[in-house]
Design an enzyme around this catalytic site. Structure first.
Site, PDB file in Angstrom:
ATOM      1  N   HIS A 106       0.841  -1.186   0.000  1.00  0.00           N
ATOM      2  CA  HIS A 106       0.000   0.000   0.000  1.00  0.00           C
ATOM      3  C   HIS A 106       0.881   1.243   0.000  1.00  0.00           C
ATOM      4  O   HIS A 106       1.874   1.299   0.736  1.00  0.00           O
ATOM      5  CB  HIS A 106      -0.917   0.015   1.223  1.00  0.00           C
ATOM      6  CG  HIS A 106      -1.781  -1.201   1.345  1.00  0.00           C
ATOM      7  ND1 HIS A 106      -2.595  -1.633   0.315  1.00  0.00           N
ATOM      8  CD2 HIS A 106      -1.954  -2.089   2.358  1.00  0.00           C
ATOM      9  CE1 HIS A 106      -3.234  -2.728   0.702  1.00  0.00           C
ATOM     10  NE2 HIS A 106      -2.856  -3.026   1.931  1.00  0.00           N
ATOM     11  N   GLU A 141      -2.892  -0.942   8.086  1.00  0.00           N
ATOM     12  CA  GLU A 141      -3.826  -1.948   8.589  1.00  0.00           C
ATOM     13  C   GLU A 141      -3.297  -2.554   9.884  1.00  0.00           C
ATOM     14  O   GLU A 141      -2.092  -2.644  10.098  1.00  0.00           O
ATOM     15  CB  GLU A 141      -3.992  -3.085   7.563  1.00  0.00           C
ATOM     16  CG  GLU A 141      -4.477  -2.647   6.204  1.00  0.00           C
ATOM     17  CD  GLU A 141      -4.388  -3.740   5.144  1.00  0.00           C
ATOM     18  OE1 GLU A 141      -4.967  -3.548   4.069  1.00  0.00           O
ATOM     19  OE2 GLU A 141      -3.721  -4.775   5.406  1.00  0.00           O
ATOM     20  N   HIS A 269       3.065  -7.594   1.967  1.00  0.00           N
ATOM     21  CA  HIS A 269       2.433  -8.492   2.924  1.00  0.00           C
ATOM     22  C   HIS A 269       1.329  -9.288   2.222  1.00  0.00           C
ATOM     23  O   HIS A 269       0.891  -8.930   1.118  1.00  0.00           O
ATOM     24  CB  HIS A 269       1.835  -7.708   4.102  1.00  0.00           C
ATOM     25  CG  HIS A 269       0.759  -6.747   3.684  1.00  0.00           C
ATOM     26  ND1 HIS A 269       1.035  -5.468   3.254  1.00  0.00           N
ATOM     27  CD2 HIS A 269      -0.601  -6.874   3.598  1.00  0.00           C
ATOM     28  CE1 HIS A 269      -0.086  -4.849   2.951  1.00  0.00           C
ATOM     29  NE2 HIS A 269      -1.095  -5.684   3.126  1.00  0.00           N
ATOM     30  N   ARG A 288      -0.215  -4.743  -6.371  1.00  0.00           N
ATOM     31  CA  ARG A 288      -0.056  -6.188  -6.194  1.00  0.00           C
ATOM     32  C   ARG A 288       1.334  -6.646  -6.615  1.00  0.00           C
ATOM     33  O   ARG A 288       1.957  -6.068  -7.498  1.00  0.00           O
ATOM     34  CB  ARG A 288      -1.139  -6.928  -6.973  1.00  0.00           C
ATOM     35  CG  ARG A 288      -2.525  -6.683  -6.386  1.00  0.00           C
ATOM     36  CD  ARG A 288      -3.636  -7.361  -7.175  1.00  0.00           C
ATOM     37  NE  ARG A 288      -4.914  -7.152  -6.497  1.00  0.00           N
ATOM     38  CZ  ARG A 288      -5.662  -6.062  -6.634  1.00  0.00           C
ATOM     39  NH1 ARG A 288      -5.274  -5.105  -7.446  1.00  0.00           N
ATOM     40  NH2 ARG A 288      -6.799  -5.945  -5.974  1.00  0.00           N
TER      41      ARG A 288
END
Length: 403
Positions: A106, A141, A269, A288
């Site tokens: 991200h 996150e 991750h 990705r």
């Protein structure tokens, strides 16, 4: 809507996302949530995200949480949160993975702002398969395990990466391994790891097939080791994918129930399997890096990845203890996350909050107002509630934000 018209607590009805990697029985087993059609149930969303907004019980009916927020933003979110974020800045989830999700990176806040502006200016449709930036926000996150929860998080140290690749002895990419070793010896490890990662991503043809064949052969003979058992499991889901090298590059970890980890910007991750609570900043920005049939923008991915190791002692997020309350502190203001044990707790609200009953019912009380939630249910608490009493019969997760 004024503060006087706004209840202190709102019972939530939350949408379930049916992504194909989801579990068919986790929500039913843990929380008694039915799945009459037997389809995958991947994520239960608690929040005001436009792609899946919760409803709340209000004035005898159901109303979208986003509508309630729009009607009285300062009362619902708090003036400081409105000034800083403009909306509810987090999305709270129950995430149930039966299959591995893609390896993801991200972008940081500044990278997201620049990338979003660039793609908007280029006129790329928000729904285009090659669109990287759906919004100008970052997406840190936190995941809190409810069951054993396997994942990959951050790069291993370069010596650890080299040791694994040298064990496997893949002749097809021996030159890449040697180049990484040379870069590390010359104290140019970050550049060397970036080059190594890049070259693995763009492998193709006979060279890629030979490297993967050697990897899978070695993994099949070493199923007693978590890393190689994971590779074998992943190849059944993503055959021929260069992401099958990722367990040699990234830290493989299985969280025990009650453990948590933070996933920062620019860090590769992947979630592999298990059920947990996840809280994240409101964003759909994903770059990705494998284990996916979707678009991989290699250049943008490399620009947004930090090629530094995440040491073993930094993978788990140790909570700050306040008696038996667990506060999981994160380096971003978008969300806060705590877990309260059974018992009574006097709480003060400084922002909007969502409470989720993990393994028992809970009662929220303020003056004459009371709301009871059962295991697997959640309540929205507006910032204007100010203070309230929580009586928990089991653990309760509390999500909010810093303003």
């Amino acid at each position: 809507m004024s503060c006087r018209d706004l209840p202190s607590f709102l019972l939530m009805k939350n949408p379930i996302q049916g992504y194909e990697w989801g579990s068919r029985d986790a929500l039913t087993t843990l929380f008694g949530i039915p799945n009459p059609d037997g389809n995958p149930q991947a994520e239960l969303w608690m929040g005001a995200h436009p792609n899946g907004c919760s409803e709340v019980s209000l004035a005898g009916g159901a109303q979208k949480l986003s509508v309630v927020i729009e009607a009285a933003p300062s009362a619902v979110l708090g003036e400081a949160t409105v000034a800083r974020f403009g909306s509810l800045p987090f999305l709270f989830k129950v995430l149930c993975a039966e299959k591995a999700l893609s390896i993801q990176v991200h972008p940081s806040k500044s990278q997201a702002e620049a990338g979003f502006a660039k793609e908007e200016a280029a006129g790329i449709s928000p729904k285009a398969s090659n669109r990287n930036y759906k919004d100008p926000n970052h997406k840190p996150e936190l995941v809190f395990a409810l069951t054993p929860y396997q994942a990959m998080n951050g790069f291993r140290t370069i010596p650890a990466i080299l040791a694994l690749f040298e064990r496997v002895k893949l002749a097809a990419i021996a030159d890449l391994v040697a180049a990484l070793a040379a870069a590390h010896a010359a104290d140019q490890g970050e550049a060397g790891l970036q080059h190594f990662f890049h070259q693995l991503l763009v492998l193709e043809g006979a060279r890629k097939e030979a490297a993967l064949a050697g990897l899978l052969s070695y993994a099949a003979a070493h199923q007693d080791e978590e890393t190689f058992a994971l590779i074998t499991s992943l190849t059944a889901q993503y055959p021929g994918d260069v992401g099958l090298f990722s367990p040699l590059l990234l830290n493989v970890v299985t969280l025990k129930p009650g453990q948590a980890m933070f996933l920062d910007a620019c860090t590769p991750h992947a979630y592999v399997r298990g059920t947990g609570l996840e809280i994240m900043a409101n964003s759909d920005n994903v770059l990705r890096a494998g284990l996916t049939p979707k678009y991989i923008d290699v250049a943008e991915l490399l620009d947004c990845t930090r090629f530094v190791a995440k040491p073993d002692d930094q993978i788990l997020l140790a909570p700050r203890l306040d008696g038996a309350v667990l506060h999981f502190e994160v380096p971003v203001p978008d969300f806060t996350f705590s877990v309260y044990p059974a018992g009574g707790h006097q709480l003060i609200t400084t922002s909007a909050e969502i409470l989720f009953a993990i393994d028992g019912s809970a009662t929220l009380k303020r003056g004459d107002e009371t709301l009871r939630i059962e295991k697997g249910q959640s309540a929205f608490v507006p910032a204007a509630t100010d203070s309230y009493h929580l009586l928990a019969e089991g653990r309760v997760a509390r999500a909010g934000n810093r303003s």
